[in-house]
Design an enzyme around this catalytic site. Structure first.
Site, PDB file in Angstrom:
ATOM      1  N   LYS A 127      76.413  57.108 120.202  1.00  7.59           N
ATOM      2  CA  LYS A 127      75.941  58.190 121.091  1.00  7.59           C
ATOM      3  C   LYS A 127      75.031  57.673 122.214  1.00  7.59           C
ATOM      4  O   LYS A 127      75.250  57.966 123.381  1.00  7.59           O
ATOM      5  CB  LYS A 127      75.134  59.236 120.295  1.00  7.59           C
ATOM      6  CG  LYS A 127      75.890  60.012 119.268  1.00  7.59           C
ATOM      7  CD  LYS A 127      75.025  61.104 118.660  1.00  7.59           C
ATOM      8  CE  LYS A 127      73.939  60.617 117.732  1.00  7.59           C
ATOM      9  NZ  LYS A 127      74.420  59.984 116.502  1.00  7.59           N
ATOM     10  N   ASN A 150      68.467  63.364 122.546  1.00  5.23           N
ATOM     11  CA  ASN A 150      68.015  62.567 121.419  1.00  5.23           C
ATOM     12  C   ASN A 150      67.400  61.240 121.873  1.00  5.23           C
ATOM     13  O   ASN A 150      66.912  60.475 121.078  1.00  5.23           O
ATOM     14  CB  ASN A 150      69.225  62.297 120.506  1.00  5.23           C
ATOM     15  CG  ASN A 150      68.864  62.282 119.046  1.00  5.23           C
ATOM     16  OD1 ASN A 150      67.844  62.807 118.639  1.00  5.23           O
ATOM     17  ND2 ASN A 150      69.694  61.665 118.248  1.00  5.23           N
ATOM     18  N   HIS A 197      74.193  61.381 106.934  1.00  2.00           N
ATOM     19  CA  HIS A 197      73.281  62.543 106.831  1.00  2.00           C
ATOM     20  C   HIS A 197      73.830  63.632 105.906  1.00  2.00           C
ATOM     21  O   HIS A 197      73.536  64.805 106.092  1.00  2.00           O
ATOM     22  CB  HIS A 197      73.026  63.163 108.210  1.00  2.00           C
ATOM     23  CG  HIS A 197      72.555  62.188 109.237  1.00  2.00           C
ATOM     24  ND1 HIS A 197      71.424  61.433 109.062  1.00  2.00           N
ATOM     25  CD2 HIS A 197      73.068  61.860 110.454  1.00  2.00           C
ATOM     26  CE1 HIS A 197      71.255  60.658 110.142  1.00  2.00           C
ATOM     27  NE2 HIS A 197      72.233  60.897 110.989  1.00  2.00           N
TER      28      HIS A 197
END
Length: 472
Positions: A127, A150, A197
């Protein structure tokens, strides 16, 4: 508090869940807009008390050590992205009919009229690199932009600050997307999907669904990975604007409506006239640094988003040439005695490590750390034929050692049972002993670093320092 902009925050009772990097700015912004803000925080350590004092001086109420109960009169919760959806606070909010937004949702709702559109990127890995490449391409096209979300600039700063942007390159995590129901990007990409996650999301299906929210309401292009069918499934499931297209990227020859690679050239068959017959050259593979396969995929995804926004081909090439990757992402540290030493400390999960291992032919692999519930059989089986040797460090190294014994029994393994500051130097020395000229010693741990180091940066720095000591 439904859809659309909230214009009048005066006197609204807003609870901010969590201090930290997103909670403190959110509390300040909401307080500045005239809301009555209460911050709740699970922890009550020195850092939290310091942040609480700063907010209380402004007139914000802070409750430390109590993140479970809903403050009376709450009309909206703005949560830090890390807070798990199964928190008692959110159950209480649900029962009381109180909406929950993340910091991304708040930023989206606070945009000024005519604000810069968002080109958004998510995925398990790649990302940050992709968003930075995208921002570099947009800048090369003469557009006012920033890498936000982020990474880099906070989204709240980007939408509320003085600086005017034409378009924003936005990195979004699955956590952030979970709490961003009304976000609608100009165009968006899901780079890849691999288990990560899962302790937060509860299941792979829930994790994928949260990633897929990035496509909701896209206007021009939903960019997906041809080699990862799950990303295409998310495009199919998304409710997009009329006329929005699915655009794939591939390391192979692209079909119509795809970007891909032909004889060392990145080409576009999506944003051209007559895509059945025509292709536009964008850049050479050698313009991408480093030219590892997964990084070329990142470059293609960034190029697709930029092209969706109307950026000319020349700017794609110039932007990729101008881009320098962050530290600890397949960073070449040095060559010592004909052996290359590569720092990919950022490879903290098996998916990232798989991409890293695929970039080299003959590898002495330094791995291990905190496994975060991961299993290593598939990773080791896929890389077995490339491994010259392995040096294992960290708390959960036995899991990797067992996978090596099952799938690569002939590969020599050094198991280092120490977690002190000298462990990395010993690991690098052992790797040197196993390596032959032409090999690559690769730090790609497939694990988190916090058992031995503050973070992956410190782990990578320790590796680089150890390599420099060898060279000296």
């Amino acid at each position: 508090m439904g859809s659309g902009q909230v214009t009048d925050w005066q006197g609204k009772h807003v609870t901010v869940a969590g201090l930290g990097v997103s909670g403190v700015p959110a509390a300040k912004v909401l307080h500045g807009l005239g809301a009555k803000v209460t911050v709740v925080n699970d922890g009550d350590d020195a850092r939290a008390r310091e942040q609480a004092a700063e907010l209380e001086a402004l007139g914000v109420t802070v409750r430390l050590g109590d993140g479970a109960t809903l403050p009376e009169g709450t009309e909206l919760i703005v949560t830090a992205p890390g807070w798990k959806p199964d928190k008692p606070l959110f159950a209480a909010a649900d029962e009381a009919g109180v909406p929950v937004w993340g910091d991304v949702e708040l930023a989206w709702r606070l945009r000024k009229p005519g604000a810069a559109p968002w080109l958004a990127v998510t995925g398990t890995n790649g990302k940050t690199t992709t968003v930075q490449m995208l921002a570099s391409i947009l800048k090369a096209a003469g557009l006012r932009t920033a890498a936000v979300g982020n990474i880099g600039v906070s989204l709240l700063d980007a939408v509320l600050g003085e600086e005017e942007y034409d378009v924003l390159a936005v990195e979004l995590s699955s956590y952030q997307l979970h709490w961003a129901p009304s976000l609608r990007a100009h165009s968006a990409a899901v780079l890849n999907l691999a288990p990560d996650h899962l302790d937060w999301h509860g299941s792979m299906e829930a994790y994928a669904a949260d990633k897929g929210r990035i496509y909701e309401g896209n206007q021009v292009a939903c960019v997906y990975n041809v080699a990862d069918g799950a990303t295409e499934d998310l495009v199919r499931a998304a409710d997009v604007e009329e006329g929005c297209r699915a655009v794939g990227f591939t390391l192979g020859t692209p079909g119509p409506s795809q970007l891909g690679v032909v004889e060392g050239i990145l080409v576009d068959r999506a944003f051209v006239e007559n895509r059945q017959r025509n292709a536009q050259e964008l850049a050479e593979v050698s313009d991408v640094r480093p030219p590892a396969p997964h990084n070329i995929a990142n470059a293609l995804a960034a190029a697709a988003l930029a092209r969706a926004y109307g950026v000319p081909a020349g700017a794609v090439r110039d932007g990729l040439r101008a881009f320098t990757p962050d530290a600890h992402r397949i960073a070449h540290v040095a060559d010592v005695d004909g052996v290359a030493y590569i720092d990919d400390s950022k490879a903290t999960n098996t998916h990232a490590t798989e991409a890293s291992l695929a970039a080299y032919e003959s590898i002495v692999w330094i791995a291990g750390g905190l496994a975060k519930g991961a299993t290593f059989d598939e990773l080791v089986a896929g890389a077995a034929k490339r491994l010259r040797g392995a040096v294992l460090i960290g708390r959960d190294r036995a899991l990797i050692r067992e996978a090596l014994a099952r799938h690569a029994p002939e590969v020599p393994v050094v198991d280092l049972d120490r977690t002190d500051t000298g462990a990395m130097l010993e690991a690098v020395r052992e790797a040197r002993r196993l390596a032959r000229p032409g090999d690559t010693v690769l730090l790609a741990p497939a694990c988190a670093s916090m058992d031995m180091f503050t973070n992956y940066n410190q782990r990578g720095d320790a590796f680089a320092q150890a390599v420099r000591e060898l060279g000296a």
